[in-house]
Design an enzyme around this catalytic site. Sequence first.
Site, PDB file in Angstrom:
ATOM      1  N   THR A  21      42.019  44.166  33.217  1.00 50.88           N
ATOM      2  CA  THR A  21      41.423  43.273  34.202  1.00 50.88           C
ATOM      3  C   THR A  21      42.538  42.384  34.748  1.00 50.88           C
ATOM      4  O   THR A  21      43.546  42.197  34.084  1.00 50.88           O
ATOM      5  CB  THR A  21      40.410  42.389  33.450  1.00 50.88           C
ATOM      6  OG1 THR A  21      39.562  43.239  32.705  1.00 50.88           O
ATOM      7  CG2 THR A  21      39.597  41.524  34.361  1.00 50.88           C
TER       8      THR A  21
ATOM      9  N   VAL B  74      27.644  47.230  34.333  1.00 51.41           N
ATOM     10  CA  VAL B  74      28.106  46.036  35.047  1.00 51.41           C
ATOM     11  C   VAL B  74      29.131  45.291  34.200  1.00 51.41           C
ATOM     12  O   VAL B  74      28.914  45.040  33.011  1.00 51.41           O
ATOM     13  CB  VAL B  74      26.906  45.125  35.401  1.00 51.41           C
ATOM     14  CG1 VAL B  74      27.388  43.838  36.062  1.00 51.41           C
ATOM     15  CG2 VAL B  74      25.941  45.865  36.343  1.00 51.41           C
TER      16      VAL B  74
ATOM     17  N   ASP C  55      31.721  42.161  33.077  1.00 47.79           N
ATOM     18  CA  ASP C  55      31.705  40.688  32.976  1.00 47.79           C
ATOM     19  C   ASP C  55      32.493  40.032  34.108  1.00 47.79           C
ATOM     20  O   ASP C  55      32.288  38.844  34.402  1.00 47.79           O
ATOM     21  CB  ASP C  55      32.336  40.248  31.650  1.00 47.79           C
ATOM     22  CG  ASP C  55      33.816  40.635  31.614  1.00 47.79           C
ATOM     23  OD1 ASP C  55      34.104  41.837  31.515  1.00 47.79           O
ATOM     24  OD2 ASP C  55      34.658  39.733  31.746  1.00 47.79           O
TER      25      ASP C  55
HETATM   26  N1  GLY Z   1      36.497  42.943  31.247  1.00 50.65           N
HETATM   27  C1  GLY Z   1      36.354  44.024  32.137  1.00 50.65           C
HETATM   28  C2  GLY Z   1      35.282  44.944  31.816  1.00 50.65           C
HETATM   29  O1  GLY Z   1      34.917  45.154  30.672  1.00 50.65           O
HETATM   30  O2  GLY Z   1      34.721  45.526  32.695  1.00 50.65           O
END
Ligand code: GLY
Length: 322
Positions: free
Chosen positions: A180, A209, A211
């Site tokens: 990310t 979806v 976070d």
């Molecule tokens: N933190 C990014 C995801 O798990 O989609």
Amino acid sequence: MSTEPVQPKLIIHGGAGSSLKGKGGVDAVRKSLYTVIEEVYALLLAGATAKEAVVRGCQLLEDDPHFNAGTGSVLQSDGQIRMSASLMDGAAQRFSGVINVSRVRNPIELALTLQDSDDRILSDHGAAELLRELQIPTYDPLTEIRLREWMLERAGNFTREMADVVAEHELIEDNAGRGTIGVVALDSQGQIAVGTSTGGKGFERIGRVSDSAMPAGNYALPQAAVSCTGIGEDIIDECLAPRIVIRVADGLPIQEAFRRSFEESHQNGRDLGAIGIDQTGAIAWGKTSEVLLAAYHTGEKVGDTLEWQGEQLVAGIAGDRS
Ligand code: GLY
């Protein structure tokens, strides 16, 4: 709030994960992060707002194929790329974002557009419609290494528990990595903003979806802002970004807010990391994973967490003008 100009602060991340052993890998990631830090910090010095700086930082990180956001995003189980991004302005306390959007170069730009909309979070069809409305040219964020990675996984019938949302040594050696991305900025007016963008965790079910397009992974108040990275489900279960930010708003120093929240995450066996800044200019980070790919600018110095071996329960801190 003071009307005196304040020293801008900046921290960015390109993921958190389980390994980053190769020196070549560390150097490549450091170079990528520092390039972004230098450009975005210069914008803040020139008077850009925190929101403008965050959007520019996210665009640059999305464009860098080292990171799992925008160009270089991981593929989902059906071989498609679906990206998610969000932006939160701490002063306005306003969140906006897109969930599972395809064929766009910079998902963060859609989140920016939605800041002024009545409907501030759009999922796949709505986001695609917005792209058409804005006449944004279609763009394929697929890279060779991500395709290869997906084909390998497919050959193994997707037996891995999940793709890492992280920088992996092997892939970084190949000039790509997983993670990310996120940016937190404090501008010279003392205002804070945060943005987070991702290609997801890789090989996930269609419709999952992230976070990164929820407050759980990206949250700001006037007092502090936090961007998270790591396994989305873990971040959501901890409600990590608001957990830290609200602790700061309630009066806890940001380092202590990080320390407590990461202690809880560690006890709960989570795999995640986060970066943040508070209104005093203190910069903080934390991780339960082994590696956090973050870099910061305090105004006096540029630093990073790439080789930070800190106690897993202890949040790091840099720069504090209080
Ligand atoms: N933190 C990014 C995801 O798990 O989609």
